[in-house]
Design a protein around this motif. Structure first.
Motif, mmCIF file in Angstrom:
data_model
loop_
_atom_site.group_PDB
_atom_site.id
_atom_site.type_symbol
_atom_site.label_atom_id
_atom_site.label_comp_id
_atom_site.label_asym_id
_atom_site.label_seq_id
_atom_site.Cartn_x
_atom_site.Cartn_y
_atom_site.Cartn_z
ATOM 1 N N GLU A 198 -4.526 2.228 -3.610
ATOM 2 C CA GLU A 198 -4.593 1.105 -4.528
ATOM 3 C C GLU A 198 -5.548 0.070 -3.963
ATOM 4 O O GLU A 198 -5.818 0.049 -2.757
ATOM 5 C CB GLU A 198 -3.211 0.483 -4.750
ATOM 6 C CG GLU A 198 -2.551 -0.038 -3.482
ATOM 7 C CD GLU A 198 -1.115 -0.461 -3.697
ATOM 8 O OE1 GLU A 198 -0.560 -0.132 -4.762
ATOM 9 O OE2 GLU A 198 -0.542 -1.122 -2.807
ATOM 10 N N THR A 199 -6.071 -0.779 -4.839
ATOM 11 C CA THR A 199 -7.018 -1.800 -4.426
ATOM 12 C C THR A 199 -6.324 -3.142 -4.345
ATOM 13 O O THR A 199 -5.628 -3.551 -5.279
ATOM 14 C CB THR A 199 -8.192 -1.879 -5.408
ATOM 15 O OG1 THR A 199 -8.826 -0.599 -5.469
ATOM 16 C CG2 THR A 199 -9.214 -2.915 -4.963
ATOM 17 N N ARG A 200 -6.516 -3.832 -3.226
ATOM 18 C CA ARG A 200 -5.959 -5.166 -3.052
ATOM 19 C C ARG A 200 -7.101 -6.140 -2.788
ATOM 20 O O ARG A 200 -7.996 -5.827 -1.998
ATOM 21 C CB ARG A 200 -4.978 -5.202 -1.877
ATOM 22 C CG ARG A 200 -3.753 -4.325 -2.081
ATOM 23 C CD ARG A 200 -2.829 -4.389 -0.889
ATOM 24 N NE ARG A 200 -1.709 -3.458 -1.020
ATOM 25 C CZ ARG A 200 -0.838 -3.212 -0.053
ATOM 26 N NH1 ARG A 200 -0.968 -3.814 1.120
ATOM 27 N NH2 ARG A 200 0.149 -2.352 -0.247
ATOM 28 N N THR A 248 -9.504 -1.021 -0.384
ATOM 29 C CA THR A 248 -8.661 0.087 -0.830
ATOM 30 C C THR A 248 -7.728 0.491 0.297
ATOM 31 O O THR A 248 -8.170 0.756 1.416
ATOM 32 C CB THR A 248 -9.530 1.283 -1.263
ATOM 33 O OG1 THR A 248 -10.425 0.848 -2.288
ATOM 34 C CG2 THR A 248 -8.675 2.414 -1.806
ATOM 35 N N ASP A 254 -13.131 -6.577 -10.131
ATOM 36 C CA ASP A 254 -12.168 -5.963 -9.214
ATOM 37 C C ASP A 254 -12.873 -5.357 -7.998
ATOM 38 O O ASP A 254 -12.389 -5.472 -6.862
ATOM 39 C CB ASP A 254 -11.359 -4.876 -9.936
ATOM 40 C CG ASP A 254 -10.383 -5.452 -10.953
ATOM 41 O OD1 ASP A 254 -10.094 -6.660 -10.882
ATOM 42 O OD2 ASP A 254 -9.911 -4.689 -11.812
ATOM 43 N N ALA A 307 -12.493 -6.811 -4.105
ATOM 44 C CA ALA A 307 -11.906 -5.957 -3.078
ATOM 45 C C ALA A 307 -12.899 -5.570 -1.986
ATOM 46 O O ALA A 307 -12.541 -5.508 -0.812
ATOM 47 C CB ALA A 307 -11.340 -4.685 -3.720
#
Length: 331
Positions: A66-68, A73, A118, A122
């Motif tokens: 998941e990307t934060r 990632t 996004d 990130a």
């Protein structure tokens, strides 16, 4: 360099996906751990950035990663099932799995801009590419060009969207200072959320997008009506914006440095201990030595604190200028 020579029926990105899945399943990478960035994958496996992006997109769609924001990632917080980790999609509807990629018919300019934001949030603006956006969306590489003509145009749309995420109350706070503080803090919040914004323009070549103008209008109207001439009024507005941007630029630089070196800010400072000791022990910088020696556990550079300190100093210094009608700034 990791070997990704594909078999006749297996593209290189699939080999990368399998290897990262293996690292996750065998515990080399655990939930929350960063997985290799697109640039690191490209270097480690000797593939193009588009191939690296496709590999990460596949893992993301499977729920393995998941990307934060600003963390990049990472391994997904909730481990995937064995079936999904092996590349098999679950049967039937799912309410907890990743959002499916849009089809070509569902692709919109809004989706493209949001996906690009996004990626920049990130991984930084340097990781952004039109092909990378297409790969993240799961569409053909040229599909985004039907909606936006170039990466430069996309970045302008991203900036406009990002600056439009926060607005101002219909009823303004009383007093020019309260309004100016609200404007500056709103801009700081947006730059904190999207550090790449500070990389996009300079004071001499400003970014002319409508939603940034909303913030400029708020600051100008906060300062207007006090007898300040228009040149001074605009100078003060630029000073306030430059305070935000000047500090925010370090958010993106630090994130880039951490990704490039693999070291956090604290780790980097620890690795320079001998250099710092040499400066202290040279005897050439007595004030620096006294101040640094007083910190005990070291100096903690806090950008939020610096922002508030600088904003107060600016407004304290500008108060007599504004309240005297601007006569003292250029006098």
């Amino acid at each position: 360099m990791t070997d990704v020579t594909p078999s006749r029926d297996e593209p290189p990105y699939r080999r990368i996906v399998k290897e990262i899945r293996r690292r996750i399943s065998e515990g080399e990478l655990t939930p929350g751990d960063p997985v290799p960035s697109t640039r690191r994958i490209a270097q480690e496996w000797g593939v193009a950035l588009a191939t690296a992006t496709k590999a990460l997109t596949t893992l993301r769609m499977e729920g393995a990663v998941e990307t934060r924001p600003r963390a990049g990632t990472v391994v997904a917080a909730a481990p995937t099932t064995t079936a999904r980790a092996r590349g098999h999609r679950p049967q039937g509807p799912s309410t907890t799995g990743p959002t499916p990629a849009p089809t070509e018919q569902e692709l919109t300019l809004g989706r493209i801009v949001r996906t690009a934001i996004d990626i920049a949030d990130a991984e930084g603006l340097s990781a952004l590419s039109m092909r990378g956006v297409a790969a993240r969306l799961g569409v053909a590489a040229m599909s985004p060009y039907r909606y936006v003509t170039s990466k430069d145009d996309l970045i302008l749309l991203m900036a406009d969207a990002a600056y439009g995420e926060q607005s101002y109350p219909g009823t303004a706070p009383a007093g020019w200072r309260a309004r100016a503080e609200l404007g500056a803090r709103t801009l700081w919040t947006l730059h904190r959320r999207h550090p790449w914004l500070a990389q996009l323009d300079s004071l001499t070549r400003p970014l002319l997008v409508p939603n940034l103008m909303v913030h400029g209008e708020w600051l100008l109207s906060a300062l207007d009506g006090h007898g300040v001439d228009t040149t001074t009024l605009f100078d003060i507005h630029v000073l306030l914006y430059s305070h935000v941007q000047g500090l925010a630029v370090h958010l993106e630089r630090e994130a880039h440095a951490a990704a490039t070196t693999g070291q956090s800010e604290d780790q980097w400072m620890d690795s320079r201990t001998s250099d710092l000791q040499a400066l202290v022990q040279s005897g050439r910088f007595p004030t620096f030595t006294r101040v640094v020696s007083s910190f005990g556990d070291g100096y903690d550079l806090r950008l939020d604190t610096l922002f508030e300190l600088g904003l107060k100093a600016l407004l304290d210094g500008l108060a007599p200028v504004i309240e005297a009608g601007g006569g003292e700034l250029h006098g």
